[in-house]
Write an enzyme that holds these catalytic residues in place. Sequence first.
Site, PDB file in Angstrom:
ATOM      1  N   CYS A 197     -18.663  -5.029   6.510  1.00 19.56           N
ATOM      2  CA  CYS A 197     -19.025  -5.957   5.222  1.00 19.56           C
ATOM      3  C   CYS A 197     -18.160  -7.162   5.598  1.00 19.56           C
TER       4      CYS A 197
ATOM      5  N   CYS B 161     -19.228 -11.421   6.073  1.00 22.59           N
ATOM      6  CA  CYS B 161     -18.661 -12.432   5.101  1.00 22.59           C
ATOM      7  C   CYS B 161     -18.756 -13.938   5.763  1.00 22.59           C
TER       8      CYS B 161
ATOM      9  N   ASP C  68       0.765  -1.193  -0.018  1.00 17.68           N
ATOM     10  CA  ASP C  68      -0.092  -0.059   0.018  1.00 17.68           C
ATOM     11  C   ASP C  68       0.689   1.198   0.119  1.00 17.68           C
TER      12      ASP C  68
ATOM     13  N   CYS D 137     -18.840   5.633   2.637  1.00 17.14           N
ATOM     14  CA  CYS D 137     -18.125   4.357   3.477  1.00 17.14           C
ATOM     15  C   CYS D 137     -17.273   4.857   4.990  1.00 17.14           C
TER      16      CYS D 137
ATOM     17  N   CYS E  73     -23.647  -3.588   4.956  1.00 17.50           N
ATOM     18  CA  CYS E  73     -23.357  -2.253   5.082  1.00 17.50           C
ATOM     19  C   CYS E  73     -24.115  -1.306   5.653  1.00 17.50           C
TER      20      CYS E  73
ATOM     21  N   CYS F  36     -13.832   0.443   9.827  1.00 19.20           N
ATOM     22  CA  CYS F  36     -15.287  -0.183   9.656  1.00 19.20           C
ATOM     23  C   CYS F  36     -15.065  -1.830   9.170  1.00 19.20           C
TER      24      CYS F  36
ATOM     25  N   CYS G 267     -24.441 -15.455  -2.675  1.00 20.15           N
ATOM     26  CA  CYS G 267     -24.251 -14.578  -1.281  1.00 20.15           C
ATOM     27  C   CYS G 267     -24.218 -13.125  -1.722  1.00 20.15           C
TER      28      CYS G 267
HETATM   29  C1  B12 Z   1      -8.502   3.699  -1.647  1.00 21.84           C
HETATM   30  C2  B12 Z   1      -8.336   2.453  -0.633  1.00 21.84           C
HETATM   31  C3  B12 Z   1      -9.560   2.278   0.134  1.00 21.84           C
HETATM   32  C4  B12 Z   1     -10.674   3.190   0.306  1.00 21.84           C
HETATM   33  C5  B12 Z   1     -11.576   2.950  -1.060  1.00 21.84           C
HETATM   34  C6  B12 Z   1     -12.214   1.376  -1.085  1.00 21.84           C
HETATM   35  C7  B12 Z   1     -12.251   0.666  -2.288  1.00 21.84           C
HETATM   36  N1  B12 Z   1     -12.970  -0.166  -2.251  1.00 21.84           N
HETATM   37  O1  B12 Z   1     -11.533   1.182  -3.375  1.00 21.84           O
HETATM   38  C8  B12 Z   1     -11.366   3.036   1.428  1.00 21.84           C
HETATM   39  C9  B12 Z   1     -10.605   4.371   2.488  1.00 21.84           C
HETATM   40  C10 B12 Z   1     -12.915   3.326   1.595  1.00 21.84           C
HETATM   41  C11 B12 Z   1     -10.666   1.874   1.945  1.00 21.84           C
HETATM   42  C12 B12 Z   1     -11.435   1.029   3.008  1.00 21.84           C
HETATM   43  C13 B12 Z   1     -10.922   0.027   3.261  1.00 21.84           C
HETATM   44  N2  B12 Z   1      -9.957  -0.713   2.970  1.00 21.84           N
HETATM   45 CO1  B12 Z   1      -8.732  -0.096   1.580  1.00 21.84          CO
HETATM   46  N3  B12 Z   1      -7.449   0.637   0.191  1.00 21.84           N
HETATM   47  C14 B12 Z   1      -7.428   1.534  -0.805  1.00 21.84           C
HETATM   48  C15 B12 Z   1      -6.312   1.313  -1.694  1.00 21.84           C
HETATM   49  C16 B12 Z   1      -5.279   2.350  -1.673  1.00 21.84           C
HETATM   50  C17 B12 Z   1      -6.750   1.454  -3.305  1.00 21.84           C
HETATM   51  C18 B12 Z   1      -7.964   0.655  -3.450  1.00 21.84           C
HETATM   52  C19 B12 Z   1      -8.237   0.822  -5.051  1.00 21.84           C
HETATM   53  O2  B12 Z   1      -7.427   0.579  -5.900  1.00 21.84           O
HETATM   54  N4  B12 Z   1      -9.514   1.252  -5.160  1.00 21.84           N
HETATM   55  C20 B12 Z   1     -10.117   1.394  -6.472  1.00 21.84           C
HETATM   56  C21 B12 Z   1     -11.276   0.592  -6.894  1.00 21.84           C
HETATM   57  C22 B12 Z   1     -11.809   0.805  -8.426  1.00 21.84           C
HETATM   58  O3  B12 Z   1     -10.783  -0.826  -6.696  1.00 21.84           O
HETATM   59  P1  B12 Z   1     -11.579  -1.950  -5.896  1.00 21.84           P
HETATM   60  O4  B12 Z   1     -12.755  -1.255  -5.034  1.00 21.84           O
HETATM   61  O5  B12 Z   1     -10.895  -2.846  -5.264  1.00 21.84           O
HETATM   62  O6  B12 Z   1     -12.514  -2.503  -7.019  1.00 21.84           O
HETATM   63  C23 B12 Z   1     -12.040  -3.710  -7.956  1.00 21.84           C
HETATM   64  C24 B12 Z   1     -13.484  -4.447  -8.068  1.00 21.84           C
HETATM   65  O7  B12 Z   1     -14.471  -3.610  -8.686  1.00 21.84           O
HETATM   66  C25 B12 Z   1     -12.862  -5.158  -9.329  1.00 21.84           C
HETATM   67  N5  B12 Z   1     -13.944  -5.799 -10.269  1.00 21.84           N
HETATM   68  C26 B12 Z   1     -14.147  -4.969 -11.657  1.00 21.84           C
HETATM   69  N6  B12 Z   1     -15.387  -5.728 -12.166  1.00 21.84           N
HETATM   70  C27 B12 Z   1     -15.791  -6.325 -11.098  1.00 21.84           C
HETATM   71  C28 B12 Z   1     -17.045  -7.178 -11.125  1.00 21.84           C
HETATM   72  C29 B12 Z   1     -17.662  -7.821  -9.864  1.00 21.84           C
HETATM   73  C30 B12 Z   1     -18.827  -8.530  -9.838  1.00 21.84           C
HETATM   74  C31 B12 Z   1     -16.625  -7.779  -8.677  1.00 21.84           C
HETATM   75  C32 B12 Z   1     -16.893  -8.558  -7.495  1.00 21.84           C
HETATM   76  C33 B12 Z   1     -15.444  -6.922  -8.740  1.00 21.84           C
HETATM   77  C34 B12 Z   1     -15.096  -6.289  -9.847  1.00 21.84           C
HETATM   78  O8  B12 Z   1     -12.110  -4.237 -10.211  1.00 21.84           O
HETATM   79  C35 B12 Z   1     -11.558  -3.112  -9.255  1.00 21.84           C
HETATM   80  C36 B12 Z   1      -9.996  -2.883  -9.624  1.00 21.84           C
HETATM   81  O9  B12 Z   1      -9.657  -4.235  -9.099  1.00 21.84           O
HETATM   82  C37 B12 Z   1      -5.776   0.021  -1.327  1.00 21.84           C
HETATM   83  C38 B12 Z   1      -4.282  -0.359  -1.311  1.00 21.84           C
HETATM   84  C39 B12 Z   1      -3.873  -0.322  -2.833  1.00 21.84           C
HETATM   85  N7  B12 Z   1      -2.803   0.051  -3.294  1.00 21.84           N
HETATM   86  O10 B12 Z   1      -4.559  -1.025  -3.875  1.00 21.84           O
HETATM   87  C40 B12 Z   1      -6.348  -0.408   0.051  1.00 21.84           C
HETATM   88  C41 B12 Z   1      -6.864  -1.725   0.250  1.00 21.84           C
HETATM   89  C42 B12 Z   1      -7.895  -2.278  -0.744  1.00 21.84           C
HETATM   90  N8  B12 Z   1      -7.591  -1.537   1.484  1.00 21.84           N
HETATM   91  C43 B12 Z   1      -7.636  -2.506   2.329  1.00 21.84           C
HETATM   92  C44 B12 Z   1      -8.553  -2.577   3.702  1.00 21.84           C
HETATM   93  C45 B12 Z   1      -8.029  -3.517   4.875  1.00 21.84           C
HETATM   94  C46 B12 Z   1      -9.606  -1.682   3.768  1.00 21.84           C
HETATM   95  C47 B12 Z   1     -10.547  -1.967   4.692  1.00 21.84           C
HETATM   96  C48 B12 Z   1     -11.172  -3.376   5.293  1.00 21.84           C
HETATM   97  C49 B12 Z   1     -10.127  -1.510   6.200  1.00 21.84           C
HETATM   98  C50 B12 Z   1     -11.206  -1.222   7.162  1.00 21.84           C
HETATM   99  N9  B12 Z   1     -11.579  -2.296   7.989  1.00 21.84           N
HETATM  100  O11 B12 Z   1     -11.881  -0.140   7.403  1.00 21.84           O
HETATM  101  C51 B12 Z   1     -11.703  -1.200   4.151  1.00 21.84           C
HETATM  102  C52 B12 Z   1     -12.608  -1.877   3.223  1.00 21.84           C
HETATM  103  C53 B12 Z   1     -13.541  -1.113   2.583  1.00 21.84           C
HETATM  104  C54 B12 Z   1     -14.207  -1.933   1.166  1.00 21.84           C
HETATM  105  N10 B12 Z   1     -15.353  -2.597   1.265  1.00 21.84           N
HETATM  106  O12 B12 Z   1     -13.593  -1.941   0.167  1.00 21.84           O
HETATM  107  C55 B12 Z   1      -6.793  -3.579   1.939  1.00 21.84           C
HETATM  108  C56 B12 Z   1      -7.642  -4.684   1.372  1.00 21.84           C
HETATM  109  C57 B12 Z   1      -7.226  -6.317   1.788  1.00 21.84           C
HETATM  110  C58 B12 Z   1      -8.342  -6.970   1.284  1.00 21.84           C
HETATM  111  N11 B12 Z   1      -8.516  -8.261   1.869  1.00 21.84           N
HETATM  112  O13 B12 Z   1      -8.944  -6.775   0.255  1.00 21.84           O
HETATM  113  C59 B12 Z   1      -5.798  -3.015   0.981  1.00 21.84           C
HETATM  114  C60 B12 Z   1      -5.399  -3.968  -0.464  1.00 21.84           C
HETATM  115  C61 B12 Z   1      -4.504  -2.462   1.599  1.00 21.84           C
HETATM  116  C62 B12 Z   1      -3.501  -3.422   1.960  1.00 21.84           C
HETATM  117  N12 B12 Z   1      -2.453  -3.319   1.368  1.00 21.84           N
HETATM  118  O14 B12 Z   1      -3.796  -4.345   2.512  1.00 21.84           O
HETATM  119  N13 B12 Z   1      -9.702   1.565   1.345  1.00 21.84           N
HETATM  120  S1  SF4 Z   2     -16.383  -0.734   5.397  1.00 28.03           S
HETATM  121 FE1  SF4 Z   2     -17.642  -1.900   4.539  1.00 28.03          FE
HETATM  122  S2  SF4 Z   2     -19.392  -2.217   5.703  1.00 28.03           S
HETATM  123 FE2  SF4 Z   2     -18.290  -0.252   6.214  1.00 28.03          FE
HETATM  124  S3  SF4 Z   2     -19.237   1.555   5.397  1.00 28.03           S
HETATM  125 FE3  SF4 Z   2     -17.383   0.730   3.980  1.00 28.03          FE
HETATM  126  S4  SF4 Z   2     -18.420  -0.658   2.515  1.00 28.03           S
HETATM  127 FE4  SF4 Z   2     -19.939  -0.267   4.214  1.00 28.03          FE
HETATM  128  S1  SF4 Z   3     -17.804 -10.914  -0.281  1.00 30.17           S
HETATM  129 FE1  SF4 Z   3     -18.291 -12.445   1.368  1.00 30.17          FE
HETATM  130  S2  SF4 Z   3     -20.121 -11.359   1.957  1.00 30.17           S
HETATM  131 FE2  SF4 Z   3     -19.863 -10.319   0.223  1.00 30.17          FE
HETATM  132  S3  SF4 Z   3     -21.013 -11.580  -1.297  1.00 30.17           S
HETATM  133 FE3  SF4 Z   3     -18.983 -12.526  -1.464  1.00 30.17          FE
HETATM  134  S4  SF4 Z   3     -19.047 -14.092   0.169  1.00 30.17           S
HETATM  135 FE4  SF4 Z   3     -20.887 -12.905   0.453  1.00 30.17          FE
END
Ligand code: B12
Ligand code: SF4
Ligand code: SF4
Length: 353
Positions: A252, A256, A141, A222, A206, A249, A199
């Site tokens: 989510c 799971c 990261d 979020c 959320c 938070c 699922c």
């Molecule tokens: C910006 C960021 C955030 C932002 C935005 C979150 C987001 N979803 O993007 C915020 C501040 C909200 C955030 C929160 C969290 N984060 Co964060 N975050 C990042 C960061 C820096 C970039 C993520 C990114 O590129 N986002 C851009 C969007 C477009 O990407 P995406 O959401 O992953 O979407 C992908 C899917 O949509 C997929 N996709 C495309 N088509 C489809 C179709 C389907 C059906 C599906 C399912 C997917 C899919 O493609 C996209 C790109 O890969 C990364 C580190 C990194 N350099 O990657 C850490 C990272 C993702 N975060 C991490 C963590 C731990 C969290 C939290 C759990 C922290 C917490 N407990 O509060 C939460 C989880 C929230 C969530 N549900 O995502 C970890 C995730 C570990 C994991 N198991 O995935 C990372 C990888 C950091 C790390 N090095 O460990 N985060």
């Molecule tokens: S971390 Fe997950 S459950 Fe919490 S607000 Fe963000 S998307 Fe929703």
């Molecule tokens: S990420 Fe986990 S909680 Fe969300 S749809 Fe997939 S299996 Fe279910």
Amino acid sequence: MDARVFREPMIPADLARGVRARALSLGFDLVGVASAGGIDRDAAALDRWIDRGLHASMGWMARTRAERKSPASIVEDCRSVVCVALGYRPAAEEAGLPAGWGKVARYARGRDYHRVLGTRLRKLAAWIEEASSRPARAFADSAPVLERAWAERAGLGWIGKSSNLVTRTMGSWIVLGEILTAAEIEPSPGPHPDRCGSCAACLDACPTGAILEPGVVDAGRCVSYWTIEHRGGVAEDRRAGNGAWIFGCDECQTACPWNRRAATRASADPLAAREDLRGLDPVEVLGMDATAFRGRFSGTPLARAGRDGMRRNACLVLGCARGERGIAALRGALRDDDPVVRSHAAWALARIG
Ligand code: B12
Ligand code: SF4
Ligand code: SF4
């Protein structure tokens, strides 16, 4: 397989075996290799995400959009991405917190994972450089890399509907890191197949409706974004939805099904949760001076929010809890040096009534 005994650079299959053995001996739980290139689905998803403004105030996500889509813009002639994961599910089941306390996301309750992963990854990168005579750079990261997309391609797990990377053994209670290298390393079988099936528990769980559709999170809704990444005031219409989260938070992830059967970590592991960070008393956090803040949070992910950010979050938790316990501290915070803390204290007092 010691790299130093080889005069010639290793062949891709031997490199892959060596990387795996070393990653596991360095203590990583999961490791895989993807060949650099072909993340078109994820690059397109990133474009859509930014174009819709779902990155909220994280302007750095938009500024580094091109680099995120191209590892070769970070390491010249990048050929392979080595992905690792470290789990952090605590060994013991958790007791409840006292009423009115703030909840801390699980990943943040121990040492800062950037440091833990970074130190180990640099050792792995040094081995790759020596074995292949090609450059290798380690990140956790700490660079514009689509970490979840690469981990999925390297076979570690799949991007779930929550947008977290979910694995079969550790659920999504993992943090990710990677090495970008110009070395040709034999890729692992991947991408990992999707195991969400029908699922949708994360979408239902959320609290703020931030998961707009499977895989798409609106950062502006979020709780994790507001309490960790956002600097300054929390949007008024987002405050009441914060609930008890003082940092991050996990809703989510807790919902799971893969996380309920995830492997737990021994208490000696480097990301082991500190008991004093399992939850925080918002009244105490609101009253912290700079020395107390450093003493308690330095070296942990909580330091990222900063002292004023954590005190702002404490006001949110107190306002959402609507208990009388915080009233005196909130009244005192009306005279705080920081305008954001002052305005959030006023909001909390108004909610408590
Ligand atoms: C910006 C960021 C955030 C932002 C935005 C979150 C987001 N979803 O993007 C915020 C501040 C909200 C955030 C929160 C969290 N984060 Co964060 N975050 C990042 C960061 C820096 C970039 C993520 C990114 O590129 N986002 C851009 C969007 C477009 O990407 P995406 O959401 O992953 O979407 C992908 C899917 O949509 C997929 N996709 C495309 N088509 C489809 C179709 C389907 C059906 C599906 C399912 C997917 C899919 O493609 C996209 C790109 O890969 C990364 C580190 C990194 N350099 O990657 C850490 C990272 C993702 N975060 C991490 C963590 C731990 C969290 C939290 C759990 C922290 C917490 N407990 O509060 C939460 C989880 C929230 C969530 N549900 O995502 C970890 C995730 C570990 C994991 N198991 O995935 C990372 C990888 C950091 C790390 N090095 O460990 N985060
Ligand atoms: S971390 Fe997950 S459950 Fe919490 S607000 Fe963000 S998307 Fe929703
Ligand atoms: S990420 Fe986990 S909680 Fe969300 S749809 Fe997939 S299996 Fe279910």
